[in-house]
Every structure is written in C-alpha cells, then in structure tokens.
Write a protein that holds these residues in place. Structure first.
Motif, PDB file in Angstrom:
ATOM      1  N   THR A 157       0.840  -1.197   0.000  1.00 21.16           N
ATOM      2  CA  THR A 157       0.000   0.000   0.000  1.00 21.16           C
ATOM      3  C   THR A 157       0.879   1.253   0.000  1.00 21.16           C
ATOM      4  N   ASP A 211      -6.083  -1.562  -4.597  1.00 28.07           N
ATOM      5  CA  ASP A 211      -5.338  -2.214  -3.514  1.00 28.07           C
ATOM      6  C   ASP A 211      -6.001  -3.538  -3.118  1.00 28.07           C
ATOM      7  N   ASP A 212      -5.177  -4.521  -2.825  1.00 27.98           N
ATOM      8  CA  ASP A 212      -5.650  -5.812  -2.283  1.00 27.98           C
ATOM      9  C   ASP A 212      -6.625  -6.536  -3.197  1.00 27.98           C
ATOM     10  N   ARG A 310       4.924  -3.717   9.415  1.00 24.02           N
ATOM     11  CA  ARG A 310       3.916  -3.051  10.240  1.00 24.02           C
ATOM     12  C   ARG A 310       4.130  -3.427  11.714  1.00 24.02           C
TER      13      ARG A 310
HETATM   14 MG    MG Z   1      -1.993  -2.928   2.092  1.00 19.79          MG
END
Ligand code: MG
Ligand code: ADP
Length: 449
Positions: A157, A211-212, A310
């Motif tokens: 992202t 996205d995704d 993350r």
């Molecule tokens: Mg993402």
C-alpha cells in the motif's frame, strides 16, 4: 502524556488489535482508523464514517479500551469520531461534511507518509520499488498494469500511495480504491441500477490504483466488471496498478480473463525484509519521528525475527510510548522488558544467531555443522559454507571478522568474497533464490532452543 503521542499509541494499539481480531474484521473496521488525541484518559479515534464508528462502539469498545489501558497503563476510555480528512474515494464511504465541493468528492485519501522518499529500499523490495517509480515517472507506458504482490505489512500500500502522490503532483485524475470498496461500490450500483455511472467514473480517470485485489478472488461478477474497466483504461493507455497478497497464479477463482490481464505488464513481488533493511526502516522511522533511540535498541528490535514491517514499526512505537510513560531512556534492557510486558509474553525475544543459521544451513545441505565450519573442500560443502556466510551477514549484525570467527576462523576477505558471489548468483539463479528463501523461512519459524 499529551495528545501529541496519540497517533503513536494508536499505531501500537492497532498492532495488538491486529493479533486479537480476525483479518477481515481488522481490515473492515480498524485498518482505516487513526489516533486523534489522548487527554485526561480520553482517547479519540478517528474513523472514516459513522457506520464504522457505530460498529466499533457497539462491538469492539471493551477490547479497544482494554488494549489502550494496557498500553498507557491508565484506565482509558475511547470515543470514535468521524474524521473529516480521512475520506476515501468511494461514495459509500467517507463523511459528507468532508467534501465541500464536487471536485474533492473524487479526491482520494492517500497517506501523506507513504511516499517514495520514505520507502526504504533493500534486496527484498527493490524490484517493486523500481517498477513503481518507473510507473510514476512514465505512466501508461512502461509497465501496464503493474502488479505488486507480497505478504501483509510489507509495503504494498505504501508503494501504491507513493505512485498516487506522484500522479497527483502531475495533476492526474486518479482513483485509489481497495478491492473491498470497489466490490461494495459495484454491488451498490447494481442495486440502484447505476452500473453505467459506476463504470463511467472509472473509465474517465488517468490512473487506477486498486489495492488488495486478492479480495476479488472468487467474486465472479465483480471480477468481470473490473475486466471491462481494465479494457477501457488499458486501451486508452491509462495506468493501472494492482496490489495483492498473492500472485495472479495463486488466485484460481479469479475470472480467467482478468487473471491473464494482470500478467500483461510487470508482476513484481516484495519479500520479507532482511536484517539490514529492517534496521534501516527503523532508523528512518526514528529519524522522522525525531525520537532519540539508542542504536543498540534498534538493532535489538531488528533482530526480533519480525518479517512484517507493520509489526516492526508497531513494536518501535510501543517502546517509545513505554519509555515516555516510565520516564526512562530506552536501553536494550528496557526494550526487552517492555516488549515482554506489553505483549503479554507473546513477543519473540530470541534472535537469529550465527549458530542457528549454521545449523539450519547445514541441515538443508545435509551436512553436519562441524563440516560446515571445518576445512573440508568438496564443492557442495564449500558452497553451503558460502551460503551460511551470506546468511549470517544478511540476518545478523555480525561484522565480517565476527562471521569469519564463527565459521572456522576464516579471514574476513573470504567472507566478503563469499557474500559477493552468493549475491551475484542469487540474481541469476532462481533455484538458489528459492533455496535461500526456504532457509530464511526456517530461520524465521525456528523456535528458541
Ligand atoms: Mg496494504
Ligand atoms: P501492505 O500493504 O503490504 O500490507 P503497508 O504498505 O501498509 O503494507 O506497510 C505497512 C507499514 O510498513 C506502513 O507503515 C509502511 O509505511 C511500512 N513499510 C513497509 N515497507 C516499508 C519500507 N520498505 N520502508 C519504509 N516503510 C515501510
């Protein structure tokens, strides 16, 4: 603690919540939230719309309060506030007040932090990075579509938003949308008999950032519809970028027509970052935050076997918040303690050591660790030894001299030579790449002995 640290505390909380709620739930309700303020034990969370606010308030309040209380060590109450700035492109999302004019209605939400400048490039992500940069510079012509895939939390992202920022700076019309939003928007348009309008909205843009896309796997009608939009955009030389958790080939339930189109341009994968990249990411974050964290603490964190950036950033934020709370400077000892305390002992505090690498590499080449360290010069042993040297260099903070010492007292020139050779071979030999990646997986999942 003042309101200034709310975003960091909330990022840390999200790190914990991600572990506690299932993935679809996290993505739907929590992923797009932000920490707005924290004062007098009141924590305000910004959410994209009232729907999310109501859901979280009703269903997740106690879990969220428990998590925040654990992090701040204070009895914390949470309120949810529709956050005007945090709107996204779909008509089904976002608050009305946030859109004063129709121009802004299609203005996508892009995280200001997700730029090319703030993306740390390493061997695990350089292909995806270079491709994204090229697409940003030369949209519609270089790689179309660009398909970026890789595990969760590895920067997909981030790259997509970076392309978005570059496109906006050029004045391009762009849509950034998650496949989930795309799907619900599409279903909504069918219900309201407004599919033409829906399609028009997409076919009149310069750049589509989706996205995704793995979310569409198995959703035939949405896939078909996306295929039409794809055709329109593609033939008009408009840039399309997809991200996904898995490669096009691993999405058998995607409409075949769409799946093959996904591979027309460039398919670039992102792998989990190695130690050096993890460390560089942490250093960059600390610098950006203006926080004062000792290098040993960052090295300690980077060694925590975390493959997910993350989670890595979450741990860093958690540590900084913790150190502020206890009013102490962040020593490696405090870091170890904090991670243990805050994650309820779930944090992994073992690191990948040279011995562990030697053992795993020896196993995978079916030789003994002693032979690997020894003087035997058969081709196979020699090669396995070089792989071990390379991996110790990649996965630990050891110097060349230290690596030489653990691998049979060898000179640092030999280690340096081996590193160069393996790095070179890796670039041209997919079988070796796979083998090393398998060894890394074993290392990452190895339990402390
Ligand atoms: Mg993402
Ligand atoms: P994904 O979409 O692959 O699940 P994200 O793009 O949301 O992952 O990244 C998760 C977090 O990690 C973000 O805060 C992002 O900025 C950060 N991140 C990931 N890779 C990098 C990198 N190479 N350099 C800097 N930050 C990164």
């Amino acid at each position: 603690m003042g309101s200034g640290s709310a975003p960091e505390i909330w990022e840390a909380a999200l790190g914990e919540l991600q572990i506690q709620v299932n993935r679809p739930n996290y993505r739907t309700w929590l992923a797009k939230t932000v920490g707005l303020s924290y004062q007098d034990n009141q924590f305000v969370v910004g959410v994209p719309n009232t729907f999310v606010a109501e859901y979280l308030d009703k269903n997740q309040r106690s879990l969220i309060e428990k998590t925040l209380t654990g992090l701040t060590r204070q009895n914390t109450e949470v309120t949810f506030k529709v956050n005007g700035r945090h709107t996204i492109s779909s008509d089904n999302y976002g608050s009305r007040q946030a859109r004063p004019s129709s121009m802004q209605a299609s203005f996508p939400f892009l995280n200001p932090r997700y730029t090319f400048d703030s993306f740390v490039v390493g061997s695990s992500n350089h292909l995806a990075y270079a491709a994204a940069l090229e697409v940003a510079r030369n949209p519609g012509h270089s790689y179309n579509p660009l398909f970026i895939y890789g595990g969760s939390g590895l920067g997909k992202t981030h790259l997509l938003h970076a392309i978005g920022h570059a496109a906006l700076a050029r004045g391009a019309q762009l849509l950034y949308v998650s496949a989930e939003q795309f799907t619900s928007e599409f279903i909504h348009s069918i219900r309201n008999r407004r599919t033409d309008e829906f399609r028009d909205k997409y076919r009149t843009i310069d750049t589509l950032l989706l996205d995704d896309i793995h979310f569409i796997n198995g959703k035939e009608q949405t896939g078909e519809n996306l295929c039409h939009i794809f055709n329109d955009l593609y033939h008009a030389n408009r840039q399309i970028v997809f991200t996904s958790d898995c490669s096009p080939k691993s999405m058998p339930l995607l409409a075949e027509r769409l799946r093959s189109r996904l591979e027309w341009g460039l398919v670039a994968d992102i792998e989990p970052p190695d130690y050096k990249t993890r460390l560089a990411i942490l250093q960059a974050r600390v610098e950006k935050m203006g926080a004062n964290v000792a290098p040993e603490v960052l090295q300690f964190l980077a060694r925590q076997l975390q493959q997910n950036v993350r989670a890595l950033e979450g741990s860093l934020n958690r540590l900084i918040a913790y150190a502020k709370l206890v009013g102490s400077s962040l020593t490696p000892e405090l870091a170890a303690k904090a991670l243990k305390d805050l994650a309820g002992n779930t944090a992994r505090t073992t690191s990948i050591t040279p011995d562990l690498i030697i053992e795993v590499v020896a196993n995978s080449f079916r030789i003994s660790p002693e032979d690997l360290k020894g003087r035997q010069r058969s081709r196979e042993t020699d090669f396995a030894r070089k792989v071990a040297m390379y991996l110790v260099r990649q996965e630990t903070s050891c110097s060349l001299a230290q690596i030489g010492k653990c691998l049979g007292d060898r000179d640092h020139h030999i280690i340096s030579q081996a590193n160069k050779q393996i790095a070179h071979d890796l670039a041209i030999d997919p079988a070796l790449k796979e083998k090393i990646s398998d060894i890394q997986q074993l290392l990452y999942h190895q339990h402390p002995r």
